[in-house]
Write a protein that holds these residues in place. Structure first.
Motif: not given
Length: 424
Positions: A83-87, A89-92, A122-127, A194-207
């Protein structure tokens, strides 16, 4: 009963810990009613002697080992990759991770105590706001007793004489719908605030899948042991702990023996806290049974309502109220023998009824009162119990909606068991 209620309110107001407030309120009832005081310790000891409770420390240990040994993190990273591309993402990923972990633990408490730590960090570290993070983390843990395996469904099956395997299958769809409902609620709150949290870098689903493969094999091992008859749910908790130990120590090699013993210590402390709450809640269950509060309500409901939909609606209300005051297992022990036979005789599907009761009482795990997940959520987050209760409130509503949807659409529960076994 009024005396117990007054003492409970008074002790809570002066800051007595909730578990001890419950114990003091129950003790006040015994003294005021002239009941045999020996019953009080007998209830506490009897509650803690239940064999099914052995599963709690082992599932918590499995969670601690998964957390320390990198297993929990891999599960969460896989969920985040999906779910990394969803606004937001950490909540989802929080909810999806809990759905995956539910297939490993069967316990909401274990979910909060183990995966919840990773999600919250993770959610706390990403505001992400603390109230939103804690509320979602605690609420998503309720998926544990619904998505198989589920200790509560085993308890229900043993009481009502319903095949546990069918109950497990019946819990799949409600669990998935609940996860989707929690995600939609989180997305609504995220956008409304109207939250704006930093986008989290993720690896590919396969990896992420390759990295988490052995972790994701845990539910396969557990469900295989259960459905094959190799292990009981309590024994599967031991299998989960052993499997997590092997994977963490010898497969991922991310846990030292010192960390293993620290996990044992942490498990002991958390298990002791939970057992104190469980033990001191037992006399309260005895009081409700002694005064026949629940039984009078249940018998009145069954004798005065004939329509199935209204019966289930009244049952839902009863379950939500009882869940505030009683832990799930004692509540089922009191209610199931009373409400199950007449409701099944009235024509309500026994699998639907079983999942409905387990689900309805499961909401009590996050309801203000004796909600076990609230206590654990307060412990792992460092927030007061009152703040955790307020944080959870927005997420109780979607769970109630799913519960009510089972009334007009019983296929939510019965579709998979019917698909597998035909007319059971």
């Amino acid at each position: 009963m009024i005396t117990a209620l007054l003492v409970l309110i008074a002790t809570l107001l002066i800051g007595v810990p909730v578990a001890f407030s419950i114990g003091l309120a129950s003790l006040a009832y015994f003294l005021a009613a002239g009941a045999n005081l020996l019953v009080f310790p007998q209830q506490v000891i009897g509650q803690l002697s239940a064999l099914s409770l052995v599963a709690i420390p082992f599932f918590i240990l499995a969670g601690e080992l998964m957390n320390t040994g990198g297993i929990t993190m891999r599960i969460f990273n896989f969920a985040l990759a999906v779910v990394g591309r969803v606004p937001g993402a950490l909540g989802h990923a929080n909810v999806l991770g809990s759905m995956l972990f539910a297939g490993m633990s069967g316990s909401a408490v274990a979910d909060v105590a183990s995966l919840g730590r990773v999600e919250l960090k993770a959610m706390r570290e990403n505001d992400y706001p603390d109230d939103l993070s804690v509320g979602l983390t605690v609420s998503s843990a309720t998926l544990g007793p619904i998505i198989p395996p589920s200790i509560n469904m085993v308890i229900y099956g043993s009481i009502a004489g319903v095949p546990v395997g069918l109950l497990f299958m019946g819990g799949v769809m409600p669990g998935v719908l609940s996860g989707a409902a929690l995600m939609m609620t989180f997305a609504y709150i995220y956008r409304r605030r109207r939250l704006h949290t930093p986008r989290v870098a993720t690896i590919s689903i396969g990896s992420a899948f390759r990295s988490a493969f052995w972790a994701l094999m845990t539910p396969v091992v557990l469900l295989g042991a259960l459905f094959s008859g190799f292990a009981t749910p309590t024994e599967s908790a031991v299998i989960a702990a052993i499997y997590a130990s092997i994977v963490a120590l010898f497969v991922y090699k991310e846990m030292s023996y010192a960390q293993f013993f620290r996990a044992l210590l942490s498990t002991t402390i958390l298990s002791a806290a939970i057992m104190v709450i469980l033990g001191l809640s037992a006399p309260l269950g005895y009081i409700i049974a002694r005064d026949q509060v629940a039984s009078q309500v249940a018998m009145t409901m069954v004798s005065t309502i004939s329509d199935h939909s209204w019966l289930l609606l009244a049952l839902a209300l009863l379950l939500l109220i009882v869940g505030i005051f009683l832990e799930v297992a004692p509540a089922m022990i009191i209610l199931v023998p009373i409400v199950s036979p007449p409701l099944v005789a009235a024509g309500i599907d026994p699998i639907l009824l079983g999942v409905f009761i387990v689900y309805g009482l499961g909401i009590g795990l996050i309801s203000p009162g004796l909600g076990m997940c609230l206590f654990v959520g307060s412990q792992i987050s460092g927030m007061s119990l009152e703040r955790v209760m307020l944080a959870v409130l927005p997420f109780i509503f979607p769970l109630i909606v799913v519960l009510l949807l089972m009334i007009p659409f019983p296929e939510i529960v019965t579709w998979i068991p019917t698909l597998v076994y035909g007319k059971y």
